[in-house]
Design a protein around this motif. Structure first.
Motif, PDB file in Angstrom:
ATOM      1  N   ASP A  50      46.105  52.062  43.994  1.00 58.43           N
ATOM      2  CA  ASP A  50      45.498  53.227  43.344  1.00 58.43           C
ATOM      3  C   ASP A  50      46.147  53.563  42.006  1.00 58.43           C
ATOM      4  OD1 ASP A  50      47.939  54.210  44.117  1.00 58.43           O
ATOM      5  OD2 ASP A  50      47.153  55.875  45.324  1.00 58.43           O
ATOM      6  N   GLY A  51      46.972  52.642  41.496  1.00 58.73           N
ATOM      7  CA  GLY A  51      47.636  52.862  40.208  1.00 58.73           C
ATOM      8  C   GLY A  51      49.064  53.313  40.352  1.00 58.73           C
TER       9      GLY A  51
ATOM     10  N   SER B 107      50.794  51.625  45.308  1.00 56.20           N
ATOM     11  CA  SER B 107      50.524  51.755  46.745  1.00 56.20           C
ATOM     12  C   SER B 107      49.026  51.737  47.001  1.00 56.20           C
ATOM     13  CB  SER B 107      51.114  53.065  47.285  1.00 56.20           C
ATOM     14  OG  SER B 107      52.505  53.103  47.083  1.00 56.20           O
ATOM     15  N   ILE B 108      48.671  51.484  48.232  1.00 55.86           N
ATOM     16  CA  ILE B 108      47.269  51.516  48.633  1.00 55.86           C
ATOM     17  C   ILE B 108      46.773  52.959  48.611  1.00 55.86           C
ATOM     18  CG2 ILE B 108      45.695  51.147  50.599  1.00 55.86           C
ATOM     19  CD1 ILE B 108      47.447  48.765  51.398  1.00 55.86           C
ATOM     20  N   ARG B 109      45.580  53.160  48.084  1.00 56.77           N
ATOM     21  CA  ARG B 109      44.991  54.498  48.087  1.00 56.77           C
ATOM     22  C   ARG B 109      44.998  55.048  49.507  1.00 56.77           C
ATOM     23  NH1 ARG B 109      39.076  56.323  45.564  1.00 56.77           N
ATOM     24  NH2 ARG B 109      39.238  58.519  46.188  1.00 56.77           N
ATOM     25  N   PRO B 110      45.536  56.242  49.737  1.00 58.38           N
ATOM     26  CA  PRO B 110      45.704  56.755  51.105  1.00 58.38           C
ATOM     27  C   PRO B 110      44.426  56.739  51.946  1.00 58.38           C
ATOM     28  CG  PRO B 110      46.893  58.133  49.561  1.00 58.38           C
ATOM     29  CD  PRO B 110      46.121  57.155  48.739  1.00 58.38           C
TER      30      PRO B 110
ATOM     31  N   LEU C  19      36.838  51.165  44.463  1.00 56.44           N
ATOM     32  CA  LEU C  19      37.115  52.145  45.516  1.00 56.44           C
ATOM     33  C   LEU C  19      38.572  52.582  45.512  1.00 56.44           C
ATOM     34  CD1 LEU C  19      35.084  50.702  48.541  1.00 56.44           C
ATOM     35  CD2 LEU C  19      34.491  52.662  47.109  1.00 56.44           C
ATOM     36  N   ALA C  20      39.469  51.706  45.052  1.00 57.66           N
ATOM     37  CA  ALA C  20      40.886  52.059  45.008  1.00 57.66           C
ATOM     38  C   ALA C  20      41.200  53.071  43.913  1.00 57.66           C
ATOM     39  CB  ALA C  20      41.729  50.795  44.801  1.00 57.66           C
ATOM     40  N   ASP C  21      40.336  53.186  42.931  1.00 57.69           N
ATOM     41  CA  ASP C  21      40.541  54.123  41.823  1.00 57.69           C
ATOM     42  C   ASP C  21      40.382  55.552  42.333  1.00 57.69           C
ATOM     43  OD1 ASP C  21      40.525  55.665  39.556  1.00 57.69           O
ATOM     44  OD2 ASP C  21      39.041  54.452  38.476  1.00 57.69           O
ATOM     45  N   PRO C  22      41.411  56.403  42.216  1.00 58.93           N
ATOM     46  CA  PRO C  22      41.307  57.783  42.702  1.00 58.93           C
ATOM     47  C   PRO C  22      40.176  58.577  42.062  1.00 58.93           C
ATOM     48  CG  PRO C  22      43.592  57.209  42.226  1.00 58.93           C
ATOM     49  CD  PRO C  22      42.742  56.093  41.696  1.00 58.93           C
ATOM     50  N   ALA C  23      39.692  58.127  40.919  1.00 60.20           N
ATOM     51  CA  ALA C  23      38.586  58.834  40.266  1.00 60.20           C
ATOM     52  C   ALA C  23      37.246  58.536  40.931  1.00 60.20           C
ATOM     53  CB  ALA C  23      38.525  58.452  38.789  1.00 60.20           C
ATOM     54  N   THR C  24      37.209  57.547  41.812  1.00 64.19           N
ATOM     55  CA  THR C  24      35.966  57.166  42.492  1.00 64.19           C
ATOM     56  C   THR C  24      35.891  57.827  43.859  1.00 64.19           C
ATOM     57  OG1 THR C  24      35.923  55.019  41.388  1.00 64.19           O
ATOM     58  CG2 THR C  24      34.605  55.244  43.393  1.00 64.19           C
ATOM     59  N   ALA C  25      34.826  58.545  44.101  1.00 63.72           N
ATOM     60  CA  ALA C  25      34.636  59.158  45.418  1.00 63.72           C
ATOM     61  C   ALA C  25      34.256  58.067  46.427  1.00 63.72           C
ATOM     62  CB  ALA C  25      33.538  60.212  45.359  1.00 63.72           C
ATOM     63  N   ILE C  26      34.927  58.060  47.557  1.00 60.95           N
ATOM     64  CA  ILE C  26      34.617  57.069  48.600  1.00 60.95           C
ATOM     65  C   ILE C  26      33.535  57.670  49.490  1.00 60.95           C
ATOM     66  CG2 ILE C  26      35.527  55.629  50.464  1.00 60.95           C
ATOM     67  CD1 ILE C  26      38.270  55.837  49.185  1.00 60.95           C
ATOM     68  N   THR C  27      32.295  57.426  49.102  1.00 62.53           N
ATOM     69  CA  THR C  27      31.148  57.991  49.809  1.00 62.53           C
ATOM     70  C   THR C  27      30.060  56.931  49.965  1.00 62.53           C
ATOM     71  OG1 THR C  27      30.055  58.705  47.771  1.00 62.53           O
ATOM     72  CG2 THR C  27      31.597  60.273  48.798  1.00 62.53           C
ATOM     73  N   HIS C  28      29.113  57.234  50.803  1.00 62.50           N
ATOM     74  CA  HIS C  28      27.961  56.338  50.937  1.00 62.50           C
ATOM     75  C   HIS C  28      27.183  56.266  49.634  1.00 62.50           C
ATOM     76  CE1 HIS C  28      28.207  55.378  55.186  1.00 62.50           C
ATOM     77  NE2 HIS C  28      28.438  56.649  55.465  1.00 62.50           N
TER      78      HIS C  28
ATOM     79  N   THR D 175      28.371  56.417  46.609  1.00 60.91           N
ATOM     80  CA  THR D 175      29.055  55.503  45.698  1.00 60.91           C
ATOM     81  C   THR D 175      28.680  54.061  46.003  1.00 60.91           C
ATOM     82  OG1 THR D 175      30.937  56.994  45.381  1.00 60.91           O
ATOM     83  CG2 THR D 175      31.308  54.658  44.948  1.00 60.91           C
ATOM     84  N   LEU D 176      28.657  53.708  47.286  1.00 60.37           N
ATOM     85  CA  LEU D 176      28.292  52.351  47.678  1.00 60.37           C
ATOM     86  C   LEU D 176      26.844  52.050  47.319  1.00 60.37           C
ATOM     87  CD1 LEU D 176      30.039  51.847  51.133  1.00 60.37           C
ATOM     88  CD2 LEU D 176      30.785  51.066  48.902  1.00 60.37           C
ATOM     89  N   ASP D 177      25.983  53.061  47.411  1.00 63.84           N
ATOM     90  CA  ASP D 177      24.568  52.842  47.090  1.00 63.84           C
ATOM     91  C   ASP D 177      24.381  52.325  45.667  1.00 63.84           C
ATOM     92  OD1 ASP D 177      23.714  53.599  49.577  1.00 63.84           O
ATOM     93  OD2 ASP D 177      23.218  55.654  49.009  1.00 63.84           O
ATOM     94  N   GLY D 178      25.296  52.673  44.768  1.00 61.60           N
ATOM     95  CA  GLY D 178      25.152  52.262  43.380  1.00 61.60           C
ATOM     96  C   GLY D 178      25.790  50.923  43.061  1.00 61.60           C
ATOM     97  N   MET D 179      26.310  50.244  44.072  1.00 59.26           N
ATOM     98  CA  MET D 179      26.985  48.966  43.843  1.00 59.26           C
ATOM     99  C   MET D 179      26.085  47.793  44.220  1.00 59.26           C
ATOM    100  SD  MET D 179      30.825  49.598  45.381  1.00 59.26           S
ATOM    101  CE  MET D 179      31.947  50.811  44.708  1.00 59.26           C
ATOM    102  N   PRO D 180      26.094  46.728  43.444  1.00 61.93           N
ATOM    103  CA  PRO D 180      25.433  45.487  43.848  1.00 61.93           C
ATOM    104  C   PRO D 180      26.491  44.488  44.341  1.00 61.93           C
ATOM    105  CG  PRO D 180      25.781  45.458  41.490  1.00 61.93           C
ATOM    106  CD  PRO D 180      26.425  46.728  42.001  1.00 61.93           C
ATOM    107  N   PRO D 181      26.099  43.388  44.977  1.00 63.25           N
ATOM    108  CA  PRO D 181      24.792  43.135  45.573  1.00 63.25           C
ATOM    109  C   PRO D 181      24.693  43.815  46.939  1.00 63.25           C
ATOM    110  CG  PRO D 181      26.211  41.242  45.906  1.00 63.25           C
ATOM    111  CD  PRO D 181      27.016  42.219  45.093  1.00 63.25           C
ATOM    112  N   TRP D 182      23.467  44.084  47.382  1.00 59.94           N
ATOM    113  CA  TRP D 182      23.300  44.955  48.538  1.00 59.94           C
ATOM    114  C   TRP D 182      23.853  44.355  49.829  1.00 59.94           C
ATOM    115  CZ3 TRP D 182      20.658  43.968  53.018  1.00 59.94           C
ATOM    116  CH2 TRP D 182      19.758  42.910  53.024  1.00 59.94           C
ATOM    117  N   ARG D 183      23.774  43.022  49.988  1.00 59.63           N
ATOM    118  CA  ARG D 183      24.274  42.420  51.228  1.00 59.63           C
ATOM    119  C   ARG D 183      25.792  42.595  51.354  1.00 59.63           C
ATOM    120  NH1 ARG D 183      20.588  39.432  54.018  1.00 59.63           N
ATOM    121  NH2 ARG D 183      18.705  38.782  52.884  1.00 59.63           N
TER     122      ARG D 183
END
Length: 403
Positions: A11-12, A15-18, A52-61, A63-71
């Protein structure tokens, strides 16, 4: 493995983002860590994990919806839900919702888009959510849902090519649409009924043709298949066991794949399997195959299903094998799922009273009573047992319900 995880989930701070620690711990416990390292090294997976490790990124569904590729996103989402990083949601329902947004974005005609969106949200998606309230949405259900939306889009485009809109659609248009292609366009029924009910189209008669499933295979063919599945080592063991459950107990594939190891009772002596009440005994040599399968289950060496209790674990986190994957294997080995299952239930209602079959195998009394009458069972007038029907299964497979 630990070094790779710290690097990709940093996470910068070094260490691993908690929030991702449970996910990292789950991956670290893989029985085959090389597979995990290879997966994380893929460029698109590496990019998703770094984001996802970036603390500025919300770990939510979302957020994942906006990522490719879908599989790959779907696979990662399953892992994050499995390890408690994301709240659990119905994966098939979520994949349908994502697919629907993409499909709607590709409709150029604004009026067509508005109509299809209303139909999809208030009829198709609403029905899927009702399914989700009763149990996991299945692939079959989402496949039908997508087909209904595609047929709606296709019908509106076809009407437009004839110089008509939905509101000016005539009976002659409907007849022409179905003419010569009834089976291929049968799922347009849902859209036309909805449009009529919503007063977006006038009163229309929807043609009907008998599309009942083909006749069951013969009892001799069924027994030949059972013998082949018992002896043919060229067929993968999970496929053999699943197919035997279908041919012996008339279970739909979707229900077979939702069975857990806890549904297999008394594996040391005389095993039985919990399909209804009481559990059904498993005869030898099928019992021997079932025991061997339990001791050698696939897909348990990765991060996805390390502690899975599914009888047929799949490759996705916390998920059983998919019905599509099993059906491909059955087709490969020429094992007819629908007509084989139909033959099994037909034979069973000829051997025992329909209410007894219903309770042991998880069917409703109405289903088995109808099938018994169609088969000419000597037990067809046997009165139902007291007590409620078994809870209805979320079974989308055609044939036994619609024949």
């Amino acid at each position: 493995m630990a070094v790779e995880l710290r690097a990709v989930l940093d996470d910068g701070t070094g260490s691993i983002r908690p929030e991702l620690e449970p996910f990292a711990e789950g991956l670290a416990r893989m029985r085959n860590p090389r597979a995990g390292i290879s997966w994380m090294a893929r460029p698109h997976v590496n990019a998703m994990l770094h984001r996802l490790a970036d603390p500025a990124t919300a770990i939510t569904h979302e957020t994942l919806d906006g990522m490719p590729p879908w599989r790959s996103v779907a696979y990662l989402r399953d892992l994050l839900m499995l390890h408690g990083v994301l709240p659990s949601v119905d994966r098939h329902l979520m994949l349908f919702e994502r697919w629907l947004r993409q499909v709607l974005d590709r409709i150029d005609d604004s009026e067509h888009r508005r109509v299809v969106e209303r139909f999809a949200l208030w009829h198709v998606q609403r029905r899927l959510r009702q399914f989700a309230d009763r149990g996991p949405v299945t692939e079959k259900q989402t496949q039908q849902a997508r087909a209904e939306v595609r047929h709606a889009i296709g019908f509106l485009a076809w009407l437009n090519s004839r110089g008509r809109a939905l509101g000016t659609c005539r009976q002659a248009d409907v007849d022409a649409w179905y003419g010569g292609a009834y089976t291929a366009r049968g799922l347009t029924h849902a859209f036309l009924r909805w449009a009529t009910h919503a007063k977006l189209a006038g009163r229309l008669h929807i043609p009907h043709q008998d599309t009942r499933s083909p006749s069951p295979i013969s009892q001799r063919q069924r027994l030949d298949l059972i013998r082949r599945l018992i002896t043919d080592d060229a067929i993968e063991l999970p496929t053999r066991v699943a197919a035997l459950l279908m041919l012996l107990y008339a279970q739909p594939l979707t229900r077979i794949l939702r069975l857990t190891t806890g549904d297999v009772l008394g594996t040391d002596a005389k095993p039985s399997i919990r399909l209804g009440d009481p559990p059904s005994p498993v005869p030898e040599p099928v019992a021997g195959l079932l025991r061997t399968h339990l001791g050698n289950q696939l897909n348990l060496t990765t991060a996805t299903n390390r502690n899975a209790n599914w009888l047929f674990p799949g490759r996705r986190g916390g998920q059983p094998l998919t019905s599509d994957a099993l059906q491909r294997q059955l087709r490969l080995h020429q094992i007819p799922a629908l007509t084989g299952r139909a033959a099994a239930i037909r034979h069973l209602v000829l051997q025992a009273p329909a209410p007894v079959v219903a309770r042991m195998l998880g069917y409703t009394h109405d289903q088995t009573a109808r099938l018994a009458a169609e088969a000419g069972s000597p037990w067809s007038r046997y009165g139902p047992e007291t007590g409620p029907d078994p809870a209805p299964q979320n079974d989308p497979e055609p044939g036994l319900h619609d024949s």
